[in-house]
Design a protein around this motif. Structure first.
Motif, PDB file in Angstrom:
ATOM      1  N   GLU A  89      -6.174   7.301   3.568  1.00 38.26           N
ATOM      2  CA  GLU A  89      -6.244   5.960   4.166  1.00 38.26           C
ATOM      3  C   GLU A  89      -7.247   5.094   3.423  1.00 38.26           C
ATOM      4  N   ASN A 111       1.636  -1.900   3.034  1.00 38.93           N
ATOM      5  CA  ASN A 111       1.987  -0.805   3.953  1.00 38.93           C
ATOM      6  C   ASN A 111       2.602   0.407   3.248  1.00 38.93           C
ATOM      7  N   ASN A 143      -0.025   4.155   5.056  1.00 43.46           N
ATOM      8  CA  ASN A 143      -0.038   2.731   5.408  1.00 43.46           C
ATOM      9  C   ASN A 143      -1.118   1.940   4.668  1.00 43.46           C
ATOM     10  N   THR A 156       3.185   4.084   2.218  1.00 44.48           N
ATOM     11  CA  THR A 156       3.011   5.459   2.698  1.00 44.48           C
ATOM     12  C   THR A 156       3.720   6.389   1.735  1.00 44.48           C
ATOM     13  N   SER A 197      -2.553  -1.029   2.572  1.00 40.46           N
ATOM     14  CA  SER A 197      -2.329  -2.415   2.158  1.00 40.46           C
ATOM     15  C   SER A 197      -3.550  -2.865   1.393  1.00 40.46           C
ATOM     16  N   GLU A 219       7.419   4.587   2.181  1.00 38.05           N
ATOM     17  CA  GLU A 219       7.500   3.326   2.923  1.00 38.05           C
ATOM     18  C   GLU A 219       6.636   2.312   2.202  1.00 38.05           C
ATOM     19  N   GLY A 220       6.891   1.029   2.464  1.00 34.70           N
ATOM     20  CA  GLY A 220       6.047  -0.022   1.915  1.00 34.70           C
ATOM     21  C   GLY A 220       6.522  -0.501   0.555  1.00 34.70           C
TER      22      GLY A 220
END
Lengths: 524, 325
Positions: B212, B9, B22, B11, B24, B58-59
């Protein structure tokens, strides 16, 4: 881990700033931070006069220097790059010339019995008093304005100039209005503010050329501190001075952040059309500027060999190089030369060490330092150094500290330019390969910015050679430097000796600057 | 032995711009995974995050299951080779290669031996005493590769390392990278926008579009049957709506992707040839079959047998249904 290393670096950088700059600055100002002291100082007529004089001469000097420097910068873009380099090297020489040499030069050329003022008496106005102070300040700051503006003109894209020229039918005014003014205005404002700061807190020039009638606040700080031992009044005067300098520093910072990044190895676009009259006018402007910047220095050399009324002499040099005790200076001339060189070398060493650290670890910290140093005058810092460390450290160490502080802004600027050349790709490559901290600095950054180190060392030496105010405040005769001795010889009216000492000092700083002129040109 | 990389995840934003959204992704040990995507898709940012040169907003980043998100580059065991060689200009090739070993505190004798070994692997022994200035683009990139490989990294990250080289050199080095990866069984993540490069090198293919991850899997299945519209677009496949598909005899309840090499020209008169273009090693023929435009990748023999305005038939010999945007 990286964060921790940087934190430690920033902490040390911050500590250095506190011990070397902020603590002395606060200590220098503190005794004057009371209503009583400020009131006492401000109620003095001569302080009010000095304030108004400081303000007036600084405003006029800054306006003249910026206007002449700006025009010279535009003129520089119209001539060949080789000729432009020569002019810029000359300009660097005068910008970095120790103030006592410049003062000597103005006296030698325009003063009583001066080379030019004998032939054209009205030029005496440039040799002393109000005119002398402004003329010397303009001399100092034309190069500054010229280089700041020239650097922004280097950033002008040639396509833009071509486009405006094509669409305006080759007329001159649209190019000036649409290209030169928009590009140059932040540089003009920055150079006005910076010149104002230098002139407002000027010491050596008004002390010698201005005389009691034309003294700046900085001169009175010295007077209060050294002559009257009234530390409160000295600090209060410094506080008044700081208020004006801080305002000018804010203006400078605002304008400076709008300047394009420093140009490296690029040449300015000829912003003016290549017509014959434009070129002729440019060449005339540059010849006049070059003459204004070089004639005073040349006069110093000539006058050092002339005994007033008696022709050729080497007596001045004999006195300067004499190993014997000299009544006028309180030590021997040879010792003074030794002091001057010793302080210069030590300053280079200390300033490079501290400067690398500040330039390498903290962008924001280094910026804060550069800005703070603009607003705090050399004498204010020197007072603070004496207050805090006077009882702890011997005078030579304090002098080296003061010289280091004076040199740091230039040293840091030069080193940061060098570090920028390392580039993000090389930095990333080094990081993923495991280089960090000292290894990264010693194996990658330092070797790649080697030429910046030469430049920084040269600048530190030249600053130290020329430093006058702080040294004069701190030093006892056995630690006098050539700058002070030039002033001492003036005091006893031994002109050949004063000019000889100026010439020796000029030879030291000029040889260093000319040796590195190609590297320095990129730095400017 | 290879090592596994996992992004969970992830970002990353730069100011108001979201470079990665996001993401993964699990890169299997000892595999060569190619990250393919157009310029500005976020490929380089992805590598820089794994290398530790950027921190995700994030992540997490995991190597062999260990969270390294907050670890600096030099403890991750992930080494990156950049688009430009970024050799240290003041050091010889040998010193460049040895630099990482020096940083790790490897002794001189061992360093010399390892530099020689990797120089042999990359066939650059004769370049060791040269300065970067004296190397050609291809030689410099080999040295950069050696500088990374000598550290025996757990993961090797390659950011379009061949994009500044000319074609023949690119093909030669591509083969070299593949050979080394197989020999050392190293986990490699290779970023490119060049499909030839991606198809030749990749065990696994990840397609990034607009920050993405739009497609991920083994190379053949991703290339032959993508399931996302954006992946099909990056791969340059024909994208047909259910209506258009029906007109060429395929019934699907969603849009389909038809790889150009699965469109075969046959005898017939249902389609009009609208464009013929010569490419390196193959030809492109565009046909219009009752409102449906199709692009076919064909051999030169087929391409040379048709002209614009000819009528032909087509057969679609493979397609995938696009279930995701």
């Amino acid at each position: 881990m990286r964060v921790r290393v940087l934190d430690a670096g920033s902490a040390i950088a911050f500590l250095l700033l506190i011990t070397l700059i902020y603590a002395p600055a606060i200590s220098g100002l503190a005794p004057g931070l009371s209503v009583a002291e400020l009131g006492k100082v401000l109620s003095q007529d001569f302080i009010r006069r000095a304030f108004i004089f400081s303000l007036t001469q600084a405003s006029i000097s800054a306006a003249l220097a910026t206007a002449i420097g700006g025009i010279a910068a535009i003129a520089l873009t119209t001539i060949s790059s080789k000729a432009a380099s020569i002019i810029r090297a000359l300009a660097l020489l005068s910008f970095m010339a120790p103030p006592m040499i410049v003062v000597s030069g103005f006296t030698a050329l325009y003063g009583r019995g001066g080379i030019l003022s004998l032939a054209i008496p009205p030029l005496r106005a440039l040799g002393e008093g109000f005119g002398g102070v402004v003329a010397a300040h303009v001399f100092y700051n034309i190069p500054l304005a010229m280089n700041l503006v020239y650097s922004t003109l280097v950033a002008v894209p040639s396509e833009l100039v071509d486009a405006v020229r094509i669409y305006s039918g080759g007329r001159l005014w649209p190019v000036i209005k649409r290209v030169v003014i928009p590009y140059a205005s932040p540089a003009l404002i920055a150079s006005y503010a910076l010149t104002f700061i230098y002139c407002f807190a000027s010491f050596a020039v008004p002390l010698t050329l201005g005389g009691p009638a034309y003294s700046t606040l900085e001169v009175y700080i010295y007077y209060f501190y050294r002559m009257l031992f009234d530390y409160g009044a000295a600090a209060a005067t410094a506080t008044v001075q700081l208020a004006v300098l801080a305002a000018a520093t804010v203006l400078f910072t605002l304008a400076y952040t709008r300047l394009p990044p420093p140009p490296i190895g690029r040449r300015a676009v000829a912003v003016l059309p290549g017509r014959r009259y434009v070129k002729a006018a440019s060449v005339a402007v540059l010849i006049a500027v070059a003459a204004y910047l070089t004639l005073p220095l040349m006069s110093v050399i000539i006058k050092s060999f002339l005994e007033p009324g008696n022709g050729f002499t080497l007596r001045g040099y004999e006195r300067v190089f004499s190993p014997l005790f000299d009544q006028a200076i309180g030590t021997s001339g040879l010792r003074v030369i030794g002091n001057t060189l010793y302080f210069a070398m030590m300053t280079a060493l200390v300033a490079l060490t501290i400067g690398s650290f500040l330039a390498f670890t903290g962008g924001a910290v280094a910026d804060a330092l550069l800005t703070t140093l603009l607003a705090i005058s050399p004498l204010t810092l020197a007072m603070g150094l004496l207050n805090i460390y006077g009882g702890l450290l011997p005078a030579p160490v304090l002098i080296i500290f003061a010289h280091t502080i004076a040199a740091l802004p230039l040293v840091i600027k030069s080193l940061r330019l060098g570090f920028l050349r390392v580039g993000r790709e090389i930095a990333d490559a080094a990081r993923v390969l495991g280089a960090r901290g000292l290894l990264y600095f010693l194996r990658i950054v330092a070797p790649l910015s080697r030429s910046s180190y030469f430049v920084a060392a040269a600048l530190a030496i030249v600053v130290s050679l020329g430093e006058f105010g702080a040294t004069y405040l701190i030093a006892r005769p056995e630690f006098y430097t050539l700058g002070i001795v030039i002033y001492s010889f003036r005091g006893v009216r031994d002109w050949p000796a004063s000019y000889a000492a100026s010439t020796v000092l000029l030879a030291m700083s000029a040889s260093l600057l000319l040796l590195l002129s190609r590297r320095l040109e990129r730095w400017m | 032995m290879g090592h596994e990389v996992e992004l969970a995840n992830v970002t990353k934003r730069f100011g108001g711009f979201t470079a990665l959204r996001n993401i993964s992704l699990r890169v299997p040990a000892s595999s060569l995974t190619v990250v393919l995507g157009p310029s500005g898709a976020g490929k380089t940012t992805l590598l820089r995050i794994i290398a530790g040169l950027e921190r995700p907003d994030e992540g997490r980043v995991l190597i062999d299951g260990v969270d390294v998100t907050d670890k600096p580059p030099w403890v991750r065991g992930a080494v990156m080779v950049f688009q430009r060689p970024a050799l240290f200009p003041h050091m010889t090739a040998a010193e460049n290669i040895a630099f990482g070993l020096e940083a790790m505190g490897v002794g001189r004798d061992e360093a010399v031996a390892r530099v020689r070994e990797v120089a042999d692997l990359l066939r650059i022994r004769h370049l060791l005493s040269k300065l970067p200035d004296e190397l050609s683009g291809g030689e410099a990139q080999r040295v950069a590769l050696a500088r990374a490989l000598v550290l025996e990294p757990r993961i090797l990250l390659l950011d379009e390392p061949l994009s500044n080289l000319d074609l023949s050199l690119r093909e030669e080095l591509r083969a070299e990278i593949r050979r080394i990866q197989r020999e050392l069984k190293m986990t490699m993540l290779y970023v490119t926008h060049d499909q030839d490069e991606a198809l030749e090198l990749a065990d696994y293919l990840a397609i990034i579009y607009g920050g993405e991850l739009v497609e991920w899997g083994d190379t053949v299945s991703v290339y032959e049957s993508p399931s996302s519209v954006r992946a099909a677009r990056v791969l340059g496949h024909n994208i047909l709506s259910p209506d258009s598909a029906r007109k060429i005899g395929i019934s699907a309840d969603a849009a389909i992707a038809v790889p150009p090499h699965r469109v075969v020209l046959v005898d017939g008169d249902k389609c009009l040839v609208t464009r013929v273009a010569r490419r390196r090693n193959y030809g492109i023929v565009e046909v219009m079959c009752s409102d449906t435009q199709l692009r076919a990748a064909v051999g030169y023999d087929v391409m040379d047998s048709v002209e614009v305005g000819d009528r032909v038939g087509v057969e679609v010999r493979g397609y995938s249904v696009l279930k995701r945007p």
